[in-house]
Write an enzyme that holds these catalytic residues in place. Structure first.
Site, short mmCIF file in Angstrom:
data_model
loop_
_atom_site.label_atom_id
_atom_site.label_comp_id
_atom_site.label_asym_id
_atom_site.label_seq_id
_atom_site.Cartn_x
_atom_site.Cartn_y
_atom_site.Cartn_z
N GLY A 82 0.82 -1.21 0.00
CA GLY A 82 0.00 0.00 0.00
C GLY A 82 0.85 1.25 0.00
CD GLU A 83 3.18 5.41 -2.84
OE1 GLU A 83 3.64 4.39 -3.39
OE2 GLU A 83 3.51 6.57 -3.13
N GLY A 84 0.23 5.61 0.90
CA GLY A 84 -0.68 6.71 1.27
C GLY A 84 0.12 7.99 1.35
CB THR A 85 -0.83 11.30 2.69
OG1 THR A 85 -2.13 11.05 2.20
CG2 THR A 85 -0.44 12.73 2.44
CG PHE A 86 0.79 9.82 6.98
CD1 PHE A 86 1.16 10.46 8.15
CD2 PHE A 86 -0.44 10.12 6.44
CE1 PHE A 86 0.31 11.36 8.77
CE2 PHE A 86 -1.29 11.03 7.04
CZ PHE A 86 -0.92 11.65 8.21
NE ARG B 54 6.54 4.26 -2.28
CZ ARG B 54 7.54 4.76 -2.98
NH1 ARG B 54 8.78 4.42 -2.67
NH2 ARG B 54 7.31 5.57 -4.00
CE LYS C 244 1.01 5.15 7.72
NZ LYS C 244 -0.38 5.30 8.18
CG ASP D 7 -9.09 9.99 6.39
OD1 ASP D 7 -10.02 10.32 5.62
OD2 ASP D 7 -7.95 9.72 5.97
N1 LIG Z 1 -1.75 -3.61 8.47
C1 LIG Z 1 -1.96 -3.60 7.16
N2 LIG Z 1 -2.12 -4.75 6.47
C2 LIG Z 1 -2.33 -4.76 5.14
N3 LIG Z 1 -2.37 -3.64 4.38
C3 LIG Z 1 -2.21 -2.45 5.00
C4 LIG Z 1 -1.99 -2.37 6.41
N4 LIG Z 1 -1.87 -1.06 6.75
C5 LIG Z 1 -2.00 -0.37 5.60
N5 LIG Z 1 -2.21 -1.19 4.54
C6 LIG Z 1 -2.40 -0.78 3.14
O1 LIG Z 1 -1.62 0.38 2.90
C7 LIG Z 1 -2.46 1.49 2.50
C8 LIG Z 1 -1.90 2.77 3.09
O2 LIG Z 1 -1.92 2.68 4.52
P1 LIG Z 1 -2.38 3.89 5.43
O3 LIG Z 1 -3.79 4.27 5.08
O4 LIG Z 1 -2.12 3.55 6.85
O5 LIG Z 1 -1.37 5.00 4.91
P2 LIG Z 1 -1.47 6.57 4.95
O6 LIG Z 1 -0.24 7.09 4.33
O7 LIG Z 1 -1.76 7.00 6.36
O8 LIG Z 1 -2.77 6.82 4.04
P3 LIG Z 1 -3.63 8.17 3.87
O9 LIG Z 1 -3.09 8.84 2.66
O10 LIG Z 1 -5.05 7.66 3.64
O11 LIG Z 1 -3.51 8.95 5.14
C9 LIG Z 1 -3.85 1.11 2.98
O12 LIG Z 1 -4.87 1.70 2.19
C10 LIG Z 1 -3.85 -0.40 2.86
O13 LIG Z 1 -4.16 -0.78 1.52
#
Ligand SMILES: Nc1ncnc2c1ncn2[C@@H]1O[C@H](COP(=O)(O)OP(=O)(O)OP(=O)(O)O)[C@@H](O)[C@H]1O
Length: 381
Positions: free
Chosen positions: A58-62, A64, A80, A177
């Site tokens: 996965g990848e998000g704003t914060f 990978r 993460k 969120d």
């Molecule tokens: N414990 C986990 N097990 C499996 N996949 C995960 C897990 N944690 C996160 N992911 C995957 O990684 C992605 C990004 O994680 P997360 O939402 O925590 O990141 P973020 O950078 O905080 O995202 P955002 O941009 O929504 O704030 C999730 O949408 C999910 O697909």
């Protein structure tokens, strides 16, 4: 994600990269981060000697999220790896604090919130080690070309989601969120069913449904504390409550609004308020739920009051930016019609629950605990 939080929480102390003694191999040579501050890695190499990187999940704003093999605990974990940028590092420390409290207070693991195992600071990246979960509810909707979930599954998801949010609210946390991307199935297993629909070549279509319905809530990077100053804009657009848009202050009820939007989406297939703009968003709400109460309009802050005429009526369709926008709003139906078009069973109790979750006035909206007592959950047909 549209999110601008200012968080004032004590910084946690780093516990350093003392996660484990080296077992096999070593860390790869130092590499520069990419230009967004993401950690650069190759699959199969180590992230500290303890963790072998297996996949990117996965990848998000914060940052990978990587699937890793934990050589010491002999299990798969999700790590993460937060971007090496100061504001994301600070936000990650708040997320760790929230995850620690959620995990510590949930001794038997029954609260449907992601569990943290540990964290460390590695090459200027905060790494949060958590249990590994399966795909998100959004992944399923997308994989099924946005066809809805059966209502019995929506009930199971809704119950667990409300239990997780009731638990967070008891601890005085507001998630802020909630969205299908942040709700993960515990197991990746699924079953494939022939769908009633055929594609344009008259070929059989298939749809995937999760084998088990257990879910967990993730992403506590935007979690707010009830007793703290609340920044004006929170939540991802489609799930944002009216009080946030109107700038009249928000609290726990904003999570319940998001849950209402999510439950409709799970039954309908697509986001209920598919918009990127405030006036259109408010017009969509009025189309689906009826007029916004005057007492809320009168309290709107200076940037939101421009969406109303004579201080009481939404400036719609006069203020629309395009014909497409007017059409997008016009395409929506009233909530009860939308549910009866898309849901076969338990329509009236589901509709009643949704009206309770999508009340404009936050103080009249159902709380998570009240929603759990609703006949939709208590007396399933
Ligand atoms: N414990 C986990 N097990 C499996 N996949 C995960 C897990 N944690 C996160 N992911 C995957 O990684 C992605 C990004 O994680 P997360 O939402 O925590 O990141 P973020 O950078 O905080 O995202 P955002 O941009 O929504 O704030 C999730 O949408 C999910 O697909």
């Amino acid at each position: 994600m549209e999110n601008s939080h200012t968080r004032k929480r004590p910084r946690l102390e780093d516990d350093g990269d003392k996660a484990a003694p080296a077992r096999r191999g070593a860390s790869p040579p130092l590499r520069e981060d990419d230009r967004d501050g993401h950690y650069v890695f190759n699959l199969g190499e180590n992230l500290t000697p303890r963790y072998k990187i297996l996949d990117k999940i996965g990848e998000g704003t914060f940052g990978r999220v990587l699937e890793c093999w934990d050589r010491e605990a002999r299990e798969h974990v999700a790590i993460k790896i937060v971007r090496s940028i100061r504001k994301y590092r600070s936000a990650a420390k708040i997320e760790i604090d929230v995850l620690n409290q959620l995990t510590e207070n949930d001794r038997d693991g029954s609260k449907h919130c992601l569990r943290i195992k540990r964290w460390f600071d590695y090459r200027n990246h905060i790494c949060i080690v958590c249990e590994k979960l399966g795909p998100s509810l959004y992944d399923f909707l997308k994989r099924n070309r946005y066809s809805p979930f059966p209502v019995d599954l929506v009930r199971e998801f809704g119950r667990q989601l409300l239990e997780s949010v009731a638990y967070m609210h008891d601890l005085r946390f507001i998630h802020t969120d909630l969205k299908p991307e942040n709700i993960l199935l515990v197991s990746p297993e699924y079953v494939k069913f022939p769908s009633r629909k055929r594609n344009s070549h008259d070929e059989m279509q298939f749809r995937c449904l999760p084998k088990t319905s257990a879910i967990k809530l993730i992403d506590f990077g935007s979690t707010a504390f009830e007793n703290q100053d609340h920044s004006s804009i929170v939540s991802t657009r489609h799930y944002r409550a009216p009080e946030i848009i109107l700038g009249i202050g928000w609290n726990y009820p904003c999570d319940l609004w998001s849950i209402g939007c999510i439950l409709v989406e799970l039954c309908y297939g697509e986001a209920l308020f598919l918009t990127h703009e405030n006036l259109e968003h408010l017009a969509m709400m009025e189309r689906v739920l009826g007029p916004i109460p005057e007492h809320m309009i009168r309290r709107a802050n200076s940037s939101a009051s421009k969406y109303f005429r004579r201080g009481t009526r939404l400036n719609w369709p006069e203020g629309a930016v395009s014909r497409e926008s007017i059409r997008a709003v016009g395409k929506l139906s009233r909530l009860k019609d939308l549910i009866s078009q898309h849901v076969e069973f338990a329509r009236s109790s589901l509709t009643d629950l949704l009206y309770g979750l999508l009340r404009y006035e936050p103080s009249e909206r159902l709380t998570a605990r009240e929603a759990l007592e609703h006949p939709f959950f208590k007396n399933p047909a």
